[in-house]
Design a protein around this motif. Structure first.
Motif, mmCIF file in Angstrom:
data_model
loop_
_atom_site.group_PDB
_atom_site.id
_atom_site.type_symbol
_atom_site.label_atom_id
_atom_site.label_comp_id
_atom_site.label_asym_id
_atom_site.label_seq_id
_atom_site.Cartn_x
_atom_site.Cartn_y
_atom_site.Cartn_z
ATOM 1 N N LEU A 59 0.859 -1.179 0.000
ATOM 2 C CA LEU A 59 0.000 0.000 0.000
ATOM 3 C C LEU A 59 0.899 1.234 0.000
ATOM 4 O O LEU A 59 1.890 1.288 0.744
ATOM 5 C CB LEU A 59 -0.868 0.059 1.255
ATOM 6 C CG LEU A 59 -1.912 -1.021 1.460
ATOM 7 C CD1 LEU A 59 -1.335 -2.227 2.175
ATOM 8 C CD2 LEU A 59 -3.072 -0.473 2.280
ATOM 9 N N GLY A 216 -12.452 -1.824 2.997
ATOM 10 C CA GLY A 216 -11.997 -0.911 1.937
ATOM 11 C C GLY A 216 -11.898 -1.578 0.582
ATOM 12 O O GLY A 216 -11.026 -1.247 -0.223
ATOM 13 N N GLN A 218 -10.968 -4.595 -0.168
ATOM 14 C CA GLN A 218 -9.917 -5.622 -0.291
ATOM 15 C C GLN A 218 -10.246 -6.794 0.635
ATOM 16 O O GLN A 218 -10.543 -6.582 1.811
ATOM 17 C CB GLN A 218 -8.584 -4.989 0.105
ATOM 18 C CG GLN A 218 -7.385 -5.861 -0.130
ATOM 19 C CD GLN A 218 -6.931 -5.912 -1.585
ATOM 20 O OE1 GLN A 218 -7.062 -4.939 -2.304
ATOM 21 N NE2 GLN A 218 -6.427 -7.062 -1.995
ATOM 22 N N TYR A 242 -6.601 -1.612 5.350
ATOM 23 C CA TYR A 242 -7.517 -0.984 4.386
ATOM 24 C C TYR A 242 -8.719 -0.344 5.080
ATOM 25 O O TYR A 242 -9.572 0.243 4.426
ATOM 26 C CB TYR A 242 -8.017 -2.035 3.377
ATOM 27 C CG TYR A 242 -6.910 -2.538 2.477
ATOM 28 C CD1 TYR A 242 -6.691 -1.958 1.227
ATOM 29 C CD2 TYR A 242 -6.061 -3.560 2.890
ATOM 30 C CE1 TYR A 242 -5.660 -2.396 0.419
ATOM 31 C CE2 TYR A 242 -5.025 -4.010 2.085
ATOM 32 C CZ TYR A 242 -4.826 -3.426 0.854
ATOM 33 O OH TYR A 242 -3.799 -3.848 0.049
#
Ligand code: FDA
Length: 389
Positions: A59, A216, A218, A242
């Motif tokens: 990320l 989020g 994911q 996330y």
């Protein structure tokens, strides 16, 4: 003291970088020993890389940033290094590689490399008052109340993130970045357990179940662990990176089971069986007991209509839970965010506007999934810098 390169932080990234940098290298850490997070990582066996490492597992505000460093020093390069030091390892799951014996072997390997490279390692030492000079950088070292001025042509910040302050984590890299005009993105605890109000799952503490946890957008299919304070386990830790405050996470407790089909088949064959008893063949009994009161699960299979069975299965596969928060930096494995990658060269980790200043490892806004990815970023970003120093 005059050195070619000063590296602040003798963790995974700092040691790796110092071990591969030419010239006179000073490596500074305020801890009593280098690589303390390596020592405690992976339950003492260090999940040092992942066979499937690639940019998809990181990320960052700029998802492309990590590509160059990861491609130029790969998981195979680190495995090769480990093999050359006769450290034996095994794949545990999902490409995660662990030492067979102890994480201390990785630290010993790095220490050996530091020694071979003639690195001056200064422990229990703080570095402060950083300033730019025409030739590089100047700062003050303090050890046992004795101070010393250091001039370094290049300065590498490798002090990691804010996770586990008890182990000596500080935001020094962010402070130095800010001092020299580099932006720092918002930082937050990641790979961290969720907490819930009123110890909602306390009765289930210790129950572990394979699950798909989504936050989020994911999803992660791994184990979910109920704790006194909330939810943990690999699937939850992954999703936490996330998640944002006040958002719900979705838990699928039956990601690989056709529970509806199974219950219908059993209803046809032996309808007098109890619903919860049958569910307990697919899920832990304590969890079924907890859900029985939440979802009002009563009666025999024959009492359940198709719609009722379908509703129950939907609730198990699409369970929406809103954490009140996370356990925070106290237990987070990593810090999400960090020194803004827009201000750094992806090839060398050098600050674009401050020649000679480098940021590597977790201090940079690149955060890996659980599973050896964060160490691989430490090795790869360290090598990107070392090759240019
Ligand atoms: P790292 O934190 O390793 O090193 C920073 C160093 O800087 C430390 O030695 C610190 O003492 C020093 N320092 C900080 N502030 C300073 C200051 N002001 N002055 C001087 N020195 C200072 N990852 C993974 O891939 N596989 C795994 O198995 C695990 N397991 C794991 C378990 C636990 C409990 C935690 C907390 C974390 C993990 N991780 C992990 C994450 C991994 O440990 C982490 O991403 C790397 O250690 C980051 O490496 P760095 O070198 O960037 O920072």
């Amino acid at each position: 003291m005059q050195v070619d390169t000063a590296i602040i932080g003798a963790g995974a990234a700092g040691m790796m970088c110092a071990a591969h940098t030419i010239g006179r290298v000073l490596l500074v850490d305020h801890a009593r020993a280098p690589g303390e997070k390596i020592r405690i990582s992976g339950g003492g066996r260090c999940n040092f890389t992942n066979l499937h490492c690639g940019p998809h597992a990181f990320l960052s505000a700029n998802p492309h940033f990590a590509k160059s460093a990861l491609a130029r020093y790969t998981q195979w390069d680190f495995i090769d290094l480990v093999d050359r030091h006769r450290i034996t390892w095994h794949e545990k799951t999902l490409g995660q590689l662990f030492c067979d014996t102890s994480a201390k072997e990785i630290i010993a390997m790095l220490r050996e490399l530091l020694q071979q490279n003639g690195v001056d390692l200064s422990l229990q030492t703080t570095a402060s008052d950083f300033a730019k000079t025409p030739d590089g950088f100047e700062f003050t070292l303090t050890r046992d109340s004795v101070t010393q001025q250091v001039c370094a042509r290049r300065l590498v910040m490798a002090t990691g993130g804010k996770s586990i302050p008890k182990m000596g984590a500080t935001g020094l890299a962010y402070d130095v970045a800010t001092q020299f005009g580099l932006p720092v993105t918002d930082t937050r605890p990641a790979l961290v357990p969720f907490t819930f109000p009123q110890e909602r799952f306390a009765g289930l503490a210790g129950v572990s179940v394979p699950a798909r946890v989504t936050a989020g957008g994911q999803s992660f299919d791994e184990a979910l662990l109920f704790t006194h304070r909330g939810l943990s386990g690999p699937a939850v830790l992954q999703a936490s990176s996330y998640w944002r405050e006040s958002e719900a996470v979705t838990v699928n407790l039956i990601p690989h089971i056709d529970l509806l089909g199974d219950l219908r088949t059993r209803r046809a064959a032996s309808g007098r069986r109890n619903l919860t008893t049958e569910m307990a063949t697919a899920l832990p009994t304590r969890l079924v007991d907890h859900l029985a009161s939440d979802l009002n699960l009563t009666g025999n299979l024959a009492d359940q209509s198709d719609k009722r069975l379908s509703d129950v299965c939907t609730q198990l596969s699409d369970w929406h839970l809103t954490p009140s928060g996370t356990e925070g930096y106290r237990t987070a494995e990593v810090t999400l965010g960090g020194v803004d990658t827009n201000a750094l060269s992806a090839k060398t980790m050098e600050a674009k506007n401050v020649p000679g200043l480098f940021f590597i490892g977790e201090a940079v806004d690149v955060t890996g999934w659980l599973g050896g990815y964060n160490f691989q970023w430490a090795w790869s970003s360290a090598m990107a810098a070392a090759r240019s120093l």
